[in-house]
Design an enzyme around this catalytic site. Structure first.
Site, PDB file in Angstrom:
ATOM      1  N   ASP A   1       0.841  -1.213   0.000  1.00 14.71           N
ATOM      2  CA  ASP A   1       0.000   0.000   0.000  1.00 14.71           C
ATOM      3  C   ASP A   1       0.873   1.259   0.000  1.00 14.71           C
ATOM      4  O   ASP A   1       0.359   2.380  -0.070  1.00 14.71           O
ATOM      5  CB  ASP A   1      -1.022  -0.008   1.144  1.00 14.71           C
ATOM      6  CG  ASP A   1      -0.388  -0.083   2.513  1.00 14.71           C
ATOM      7  OD1 ASP A   1       0.857  -0.163   2.608  1.00 14.71           O
ATOM      8  OD2 ASP A   1      -1.141  -0.069   3.512  1.00 14.71           O
ATOM      9  N   SER A   2       2.200   1.073   0.001  1.00 18.08           N
ATOM     10  CA  SER A   2       3.113   2.199  -0.248  1.00 18.08           C
ATOM     11  C   SER A   2       2.819   2.829  -1.614  1.00 18.08           C
ATOM     12  O   SER A   2       3.232   3.955  -1.880  1.00 18.08           O
ATOM     13  CB  SER A   2       4.571   1.727  -0.197  1.00 18.08           C
ATOM     14  OG  SER A   2       4.769   0.590  -1.013  1.00 18.08           O
TER      15      SER A   2
ATOM     16  N   ASP B   1      -0.938  -6.122   0.150  1.00 13.05           N
ATOM     17  CA  ASP B   1      -1.356  -5.500   1.412  1.00 13.05           C
ATOM     18  C   ASP B   1      -2.866  -5.347   1.487  1.00 13.05           C
ATOM     19  O   ASP B   1      -3.494  -4.853   0.540  1.00 13.05           O
ATOM     20  CB  ASP B   1      -0.766  -4.083   1.510  1.00 13.05           C
ATOM     21  CG  ASP B   1       0.555  -4.046   2.231  1.00 13.05           C
ATOM     22  OD1 ASP B   1       0.792  -4.910   3.096  1.00 13.05           O
ATOM     23  OD2 ASP B   1       1.357  -3.138   1.931  1.00 13.05           O
TER      24      ASP B   1
ATOM     25  N   LYS C   1      -1.011  -9.373   3.280  1.00 12.78           N
ATOM     26  CA  LYS C   1      -0.234  -8.863   4.422  1.00 12.78           C
ATOM     27  C   LYS C   1      -1.113  -7.910   5.218  1.00 12.78           C
ATOM     28  O   LYS C   1      -1.863  -7.120   4.628  1.00 12.78           O
ATOM     29  CB  LYS C   1       1.034  -8.143   3.930  1.00 12.78           C
ATOM     30  CG  LYS C   1       1.851  -7.526   5.075  1.00 12.78           C
ATOM     31  CD  LYS C   1       3.261  -7.169   4.664  1.00 12.78           C
ATOM     32  CE  LYS C   1       3.430  -5.859   3.963  1.00 12.78           C
ATOM     33  NZ  LYS C   1       2.962  -4.667   4.709  1.00 12.78           N
TER      34      LYS C   1
ATOM     35  N   GLU D   1      -1.084  -5.377   8.987  1.00  6.75           N
ATOM     36  CA  GLU D   1      -0.212  -4.723   9.967  1.00  6.75           C
ATOM     37  C   GLU D   1      -0.810  -4.840  11.361  1.00  6.75           C
ATOM     38  O   GLU D   1      -1.959  -4.426  11.569  1.00  6.75           O
ATOM     39  CB  GLU D   1      -0.060  -3.238   9.615  1.00  6.75           C
ATOM     40  CG  GLU D   1       0.577  -2.997   8.262  1.00  6.75           C
ATOM     41  CD  GLU D   1       0.763  -1.513   7.960  1.00  6.75           C
ATOM     42  OE1 GLU D   1       0.478  -0.655   8.830  1.00  6.75           O
ATOM     43  OE2 GLU D   1       1.195  -1.217   6.827  1.00  6.75           O
TER      44      GLU D   1
ATOM     45  N   GLU E   1       9.593  -3.824  10.316  1.00  2.35           N
ATOM     46  CA  GLU E   1      10.011  -2.538   9.737  1.00  2.35           C
ATOM     47  C   GLU E   1      10.564  -1.608  10.816  1.00  2.35           C
ATOM     48  O   GLU E   1       9.907  -1.385  11.853  1.00  2.35           O
ATOM     49  CB  GLU E   1       8.795  -1.879   9.041  1.00  2.35           C
ATOM     50  CG  GLU E   1       9.127  -0.535   8.415  1.00  2.35           C
ATOM     51  CD  GLU E   1       8.089  -0.035   7.419  1.00  2.35           C
ATOM     52  OE1 GLU E   1       7.129  -0.772   7.097  1.00  2.35           O
ATOM     53  OE2 GLU E   1       8.254   1.115   6.967  1.00  2.35           O
TER      54      GLU E   1
HETATM   55  O1  KIV Z   1       3.591  -1.070   1.581  1.00  3.38           O
HETATM   56  C1  KIV Z   1       4.787  -1.379   1.608  1.00  3.38           C
HETATM   57  O2  KIV Z   1       5.559  -1.083   0.713  1.00  3.38           O
HETATM   58  C2  KIV Z   1       5.275  -2.114   2.774  1.00  3.38           C
HETATM   59  C3  KIV Z   1       6.753  -2.291   2.903  1.00  3.38           C
HETATM   60  C4  KIV Z   1       7.353  -1.014   3.348  1.00  3.38           C
HETATM   61  C5  KIV Z   1       7.119  -3.411   3.790  1.00  3.38           C
HETATM   62  O3  KIV Z   1       4.496  -2.532   3.598  1.00  3.38           O
END
Ligand code: KIV
Length: 263
Positions: free
Chosen positions: A45-46, A84, A112, A114, A181
């Site tokens: 989600d970056s 994510d 994934k 968090e 992280e």
């Molecule tokens: O969204 C992302 O790119 C991430 C990484 C920074 C691990 O979760």
């Protein structure tokens, strides 16, 4: 490279062979990542920050994550695709299962999320539905407002102990991978040694089983990057060469070096 799977990554951990993961959001780059022989792609989600230009990952929707997952999944056969679950999409077990199903149908092989032990019931439910899970502890960017900024996590003894307990709880609930992280190297080493599942570090030193970086950061596209980033495009002859340099540096454990590491 043959198709990467959870068991093949677990074997690498057991053989102490470090592996590389990279974020990627579209077909063109995904093909280059596959050509470079990188084991796993994180449709992170970056993308809210590096593709969409937001200040944080919070505005990203499930449909946007599904769109980028489809773009990546169409282009590659071998790397494991992890997507994510975005902010607000897994606050209840039912939401979590529904949105994870959407991402798997878009082409993810794993989702994934968090957070710590409060996610265990959701992880059990995902596994029962055939959905593998990657946890994410330490600096969890979806909680940036709660954390008060993008800061190193787990420096205090009580916070470090809590992170280790959360990591064990996620593994016991059924997580198959864990991202750590921005944590001190000593804590990252302790968590990586304690868990049986592969631990993927970003800003966690070269002691984890694998590394992940944001594509735009490692290619020098991002203007201002964190201490833990190296620009692999510097001195590379092509984008593919930069990706190969990243993979090789992770596998040789020459990246991250001391200057990329927190104590
Ligand atoms: O969204 C992302 O790119 C991430 C990484 C920074 C691990 O979760």
């Amino acid at each position: 490279m043959s198709q990467v799977s959870i068991p093949s990554l677990l074997k690498k951990k057991q053989a102490k062979q470090a592996f590389a993961v990279i974020t990627c959001y579209d077909a063109g780059f995904a093909k280059l990542v596959e050509k470079a022989g990188i084991d796993a792609i994180l449709v992170g989600d970056s993308l809210g920050m590096v593709v969409q230009g937001h200040e944080s990952t919070l505005p990203v929707s499930v449909e946007e994550m599904a769109y980028h997952t489809r773009c990546v999944a169409r282009a590659v056969q071998q790397p494991l695709i992890i997507t994510d679950l975005p902010f607000g999409s897994y606050n209840t077990e039912n939401d979590c299962l529904r949105h994870a199903t959407t991402l798997m149908q878009a082409g993810a092989a794993m989702v994934k999320l968090e957070g710590g032990s409060w996610l265990c019931d959701s992880i059990v439910k995902l596994n029962r539905a055939g959905i593998p899970v990657c946890g994410h502890l330490g600096l969890t960017p979806q909680s940036v407002n709660l954390l008060g900024g993008y800061r190193v996590q787990g420096r205090e003894d009580d916070k470090a102990e809590a992170m280790l307990r959360d990591a064990l709880a996620l593994e016991q609930a059924g997580a198959s991978l864990l991202v750590l992280e921005c944590v001190p190297q000593k804590l990252a080493a302790q968590i990586s040694e304690t868990l049986s599942i592969p631990v993927i570090g970003i800003g966690a030193g070269n002691v984890t089983d694998a590394q992940v970086l944001v594509l735009h950061d490692l290619l020098g596209v991002t203007e201002k990057t964190a201490k833990f980033v190296r620009n692999f495009a510097d001195g590379a002859s092509s984008i593919e060469d930069a990706l190969v340099r990243y993979k090789n540096a992770v596998e040789e454990r020459s990246f991250p070096a001391d200057e990329h590491t927190f104590s």
